[in-house]
Scaffold this motif. Structure first.
Motif, PDB file in Angstrom:
ATOM      1  N   GLU A   1       0.852  -1.178   0.000  1.00 10.77           N
ATOM      2  CA  GLU A   1       0.000   0.000   0.000  1.00 10.77           C
ATOM      3  C   GLU A   1       0.896   1.240   0.000  1.00 10.77           C
ATOM      4  O   GLU A   1       2.051   1.188   0.415  1.00 10.77           O
ATOM      5  N   VAL A   2       0.348   2.339  -0.472  1.00  9.67           N
ATOM      6  CA  VAL A   2       1.140   3.564  -0.600  1.00  9.67           C
ATOM      7  C   VAL A   2       0.603   4.648   0.318  1.00  9.67           C
ATOM      8  O   VAL A   2      -0.611   4.838   0.432  1.00  9.67           O
ATOM      9  N   GLN A   3       1.526   5.323   0.989  1.00  7.35           N
ATOM     10  CA  GLN A   3       1.173   6.478   1.807  1.00  7.35           C
ATOM     11  C   GLN A   3       2.077   7.628   1.406  1.00  7.35           C
ATOM     12  O   GLN A   3       3.308   7.497   1.421  1.00  7.35           O
ATOM     13  N   ASP A   4       1.476   8.744   1.026  1.00  4.94           N
ATOM     14  CA  ASP A   4       2.253   9.911   0.639  1.00  4.94           C
ATOM     15  C   ASP A   4       2.558  10.750   1.875  1.00  4.94           C
ATOM     16  O   ASP A   4       1.668  11.015   2.688  1.00  4.94           O
ATOM     17  N   LEU A   5       3.814  11.147   2.014  1.00  3.42           N
ATOM     18  CA  LEU A   5       4.215  12.017   3.120  1.00  3.42           C
ATOM     19  C   LEU A   5       4.084  13.466   2.676  1.00  3.42           C
ATOM     20  O   LEU A   5       4.825  13.934   1.811  1.00  3.42           O
ATOM     21  N   ASP A   6       3.126  14.164   3.247  1.00  5.58           N
ATOM     22  CA  ASP A   6       2.946  15.591   2.991  1.00  5.58           C
ATOM     23  C   ASP A   6       3.683  16.344   4.088  1.00  5.58           C
ATOM     24  O   ASP A   6       3.226  16.406   5.227  1.00  5.58           O
ATOM     25  N   GLU A   7       4.838  16.904   3.737  1.00  6.99           N
ATOM     26  CA  GLU A   7       5.664  17.550   4.760  1.00  6.99           C
ATOM     27  C   GLU A   7       4.954  18.720   5.423  1.00  6.99           C
ATOM     28  O   GLU A   7       5.199  19.027   6.596  1.00  6.99           O
ATOM     29  N   GLY A   8       4.054  19.362   4.697  1.00  2.32           N
ATOM     30  CA  GLY A   8       3.320  20.479   5.278  1.00  2.32           C
ATOM     31  C   GLY A   8       2.348  20.063   6.359  1.00  2.32           C
ATOM     32  O   GLY A   8       1.931  20.873   7.193  1.00  2.32           O
ATOM     33  N   LYS A   9       1.968  18.773   6.357  1.00  2.86           N
ATOM     34  CA  LYS A   9       1.020  18.261   7.342  1.00  2.86           C
ATOM     35  C   LYS A   9       1.704  17.347   8.368  1.00  2.86           C
ATOM     36  O   LYS A   9       1.041  16.651   9.130  1.00  2.86           O
ATOM     37  N   SER A  10       3.032  17.331   8.339  1.00  2.00           N
ATOM     38  CA  SER A  10       3.785  16.477   9.262  1.00  2.00           C
ATOM     39  C   SER A  10       4.576  17.336  10.234  1.00  2.00           C
ATOM     40  O   SER A  10       4.586  18.565  10.152  1.00  2.00           O
ATOM     41  N   GLN A  11       5.287  16.688  11.140  1.00  2.00           N
ATOM     42  CA  GLN A  11       6.103  17.405  12.106  1.00  2.00           C
ATOM     43  C   GLN A  11       7.375  17.974  11.475  1.00  2.00           C
ATOM     44  O   GLN A  11       8.127  18.694  12.142  1.00  2.00           O
TER      45      GLN A  11
ATOM     46  N   THR B   1      12.253  11.746  11.203  1.00  2.00           N
ATOM     47  CA  THR B   1      11.165  11.531  10.248  1.00  2.00           C
ATOM     48  C   THR B   1      11.336  10.203   9.529  1.00  2.00           C
ATOM     49  O   THR B   1      10.383   9.420   9.402  1.00  2.00           O
ATOM     50  N   ALA B   2      12.552   9.940   9.027  1.00  2.00           N
ATOM     51  CA  ALA B   2      12.816   8.719   8.268  1.00  2.00           C
ATOM     52  C   ALA B   2      12.477   7.478   9.068  1.00  2.00           C
ATOM     53  O   ALA B   2      11.884   6.521   8.543  1.00  2.00           O
ATOM     54  N   ASN B   3      12.837   7.471  10.345  1.00  2.00           N
ATOM     55  CA  ASN B   3      12.543   6.300  11.177  1.00  2.00           C
ATOM     56  C   ASN B   3      11.069   6.209  11.551  1.00  2.00           C
ATOM     57  O   ASN B   3      10.492   5.120  11.566  1.00  2.00           O
ATOM     58  N   MET B   4      10.436   7.344  11.819  1.00  2.00           N
ATOM     59  CA  MET B   4       9.040   7.329  12.258  1.00  2.00           C
ATOM     60  C   MET B   4       8.089   6.850  11.166  1.00  2.00           C
ATOM     61  O   MET B   4       7.046   6.261  11.445  1.00  2.00           O
ATOM     62  N   ILE B   5       8.428   7.089   9.895  1.00  2.00           N
ATOM     63  CA  ILE B   5       7.548   6.662   8.814  1.00  2.00           C
ATOM     64  C   ILE B   5       7.857   5.244   8.338  1.00  2.00           C
ATOM     65  O   ILE B   5       7.133   4.698   7.488  1.00  2.00           O
ATOM     66  N   SER B   6       8.902   4.626   8.901  1.00  2.00           N
ATOM     67  CA  SER B   6       9.423   3.388   8.315  1.00  2.00           C
ATOM     68  C   SER B   6       9.194   2.121   9.130  1.00  2.00           C
ATOM     69  O   SER B   6       9.761   1.082   8.820  1.00  2.00           O
ATOM     70  N   PHE B   7       8.363   2.189  10.166  1.00  2.00           N
ATOM     71  CA  PHE B   7       8.170   1.001  10.998  1.00  2.00           C
ATOM     72  C   PHE B   7       7.695  -0.198  10.179  1.00  2.00           C
ATOM     73  O   PHE B   7       8.083  -1.329  10.439  1.00  2.00           O
TER      74      PHE B   7
ATOM     75  N   GLU C   1      11.148  18.821  12.808  1.00  2.00           N
ATOM     76  CA  GLU C   1      11.574  17.438  13.028  1.00  2.00           C
ATOM     77  C   GLU C   1      12.768  17.120  12.132  1.00  2.00           C
ATOM     78  O   GLU C   1      12.794  17.492  10.955  1.00  2.00           O
ATOM     79  N   THR C   2      13.751  16.409  12.652  1.00  2.00           N
ATOM     80  CA  THR C   2      14.965  16.109  11.897  1.00  2.00           C
ATOM     81  C   THR C   2      14.704  15.049  10.839  1.00  2.00           C
ATOM     82  O   THR C   2      13.747  14.273  10.923  1.00  2.00           O
ATOM     83  N   VAL C   3      15.574  14.995   9.838  1.00  2.00           N
ATOM     84  CA  VAL C   3      15.473  13.990   8.785  1.00  2.00           C
ATOM     85  C   VAL C   3      15.578  12.596   9.384  1.00  2.00           C
ATOM     86  O   VAL C   3      14.810  11.691   9.033  1.00  2.00           O
ATOM     87  N   ARG C   4      16.520  12.408  10.320  1.00  2.00           N
ATOM     88  CA  ARG C   4      16.710  11.095  10.927  1.00  2.00           C
ATOM     89  C   ARG C   4      15.445  10.634  11.649  1.00  2.00           C
ATOM     90  O   ARG C   4      15.027   9.477  11.524  1.00  2.00           O
TER      91      ARG C   4
END
Length: 397
Positions: free
Chosen positions: A88-98, A108-114, A103-106
């Motif tokens: 399934e696909v989920q688009d990350l909208d940076e304007g609607k995220s932390q 964000t990358a981990n939080m979206i990748s579980f 929020e740091t790249v590190r």
């Protein structure tokens, strides 16, 4: 007509072990056999879907997409590729995220990748930024997996950066392979990658760079044409020259569009912004100088307007090999009298090649799916054999 077994046998003969658990950043970082594996698997997946054989290799999981620039074809190609494999696909909208709150790249990358198996990123607007950002994301999830935070390391696929557009260039290449009857028949063919006039500003350099960086590996005679001042990255030009020398082809540059078109087998007229201007724009955005950006935009539009004669016309097409060169474009094209008053290509030329252009675009979902497949499975040929034996229909009848 090739069978699925033909593609399976071909995969078994290739060495692409380095792609397993890897990422896909730039085509010139991959070996010839790794690229051939992508093409082979893309064709296999397409054949299976056309014959109603399910290619679902994931029962669950996410494909995360992050588009920092507008997109139609690549956005839907990535979604199609993930769906083809069962993700399934989920688009990350940076304007609607932390991310919008610092929020740091590190993080964000981990939080979206579980539960993510792949992350596709398009970040093509700023010189020196896009590809570097992709590496930062890939490094973050690699470390997250090593530290036991993530159960798996998501594969990163470059959906276009400031340097290369690998999914586009490889879809273009696969289209040419089918049009000319295989890669072997492309040796000695002349490809004109030319700048063309656009009434818009700031188009990325990654498409022409992707084309010259990939097509020179197949023994083609590649010509890069543009007005003075519209140079691409010198580093990519050097890569193209070395590729051509190794493959037995040639790489030439010219400031004459007619020279590039003459006796060409394939033409690719496409607008892009000057390298120096893109560097300047990156500096202005970094400094938050929006007045400077507006001034630069006006300067670039005026500069473009000096080269309205750089357009793919019927006369230029008539000068190609037998007047029947394959016209290519990544789309959307600026069509004179249709999408704009004056643009990259004459309406009559575009209309004549419309079906071919749509077919060219149709290879991209399969290219992306193949990139993901090769990164997630150690023995893709074995997986294809299991899917073939299982024979689950994609659509039940």
């Amino acid at each position: 007509m090739k069978t699925l077994q033909d593609y399976i046998d071909k995969l078994k003969s290739l060495n692409f072990k380095g792609m397993y658990n890897g990422d896909f950043f730039l085509t010139w970082e991959k070996t010839d056999e790794e690229l051939e594996a992508v093409f082979t698997l893309a064709d296999a997946l397409r054949l299976m879907r056309e014959n109603n054989i399910s290619t679902k290799v994931f029962e669950s999981g996410l494909g995360i997409s992050l588009f920092r620039d507008n997109s139609t074809r690549t956005r839907f190609s990535f979604a199609s590729a993930c769906n083809l494999l069962g993700l399934e696909v989920q688009d990350l909208d940076e304007g609607k995220s932390q991310v919008a709150h610092g929020e740091t790249v590190r993080e964000t990358a981990n939080m979206i990748s579980f539960m993510a198996d792949v992350i596709g990123i398009r970040d093509d607007m700023y010189i020196g930024k896009g590809n570097a950002y992709m590496h930062e994301v890939a490094d973050a999830v690699t470390q997250g997996n090593k530290d036991g935070i993530l159960e798996q390391k998501p594969t990163l696929v470059n959906l276009q950066c400031d340097i290369d557009h690998p999914t586009q260039a490889m879809a273009d290449m696969l289209h040419m392979m089918h049009e000319f009857g295989g890669a072997k028949n492309l040796k000695g063919k002349k490809l004109a990658m030319t700048w063309a006039y656009s009434p818009s500003y700031g188009k990325p350099l990654s498409v022409p760079q992707g084309v010259i960086g990939l097509m020179t590996r197949f023994g083609m005679d590649v010509v890069l044409a543009h007005p003075e001042g519209y140079e691409v990255f010198p580093e990519v030009e050097n890569i193209a020259a070395k590729n051509a020398e190794k493959s037995g082809g040639t790489f030439k540059k010219t400031n004459n569009m007619a020279e590039a078109f003459k006796n060409a087998d394939i033409v690719y007229p496409k607008s892009w912004a000057p390298f120096a201007a893109m560097e300047k724009r990156t500096e202005l955005y970094g400094a938050g100088d929006f007045d400077g950006i507006n001034k630069l935009e006006k300067e670039l539009l005026a500069q473009n307007a000096q080269h309205k004669d750089w357009a793919c016309t019927e006369d230029l097409m008539a000068s190609t090999k037998a007047g029947k060169a394959l016209y290519m474009h990544c789309l959307p094209a600026d069509i004179s009298g249709v999408s704009c008053k004056e643009g990259e290509v004459a309406a009559s030329v575009f209309d004549r090649y419309r079906d071919s252009l749509y077919k060219e675009a149709s290879y991209k979902p399969y290219i992306i799916a193949a990139m993901i497949f090769l990164a997630k499975f150690a023995d893709p040929a074995d997986i294809l054999e299991k899917l073939q034996k299982k024979g689950t229909p994609r659509i039940f009848k």
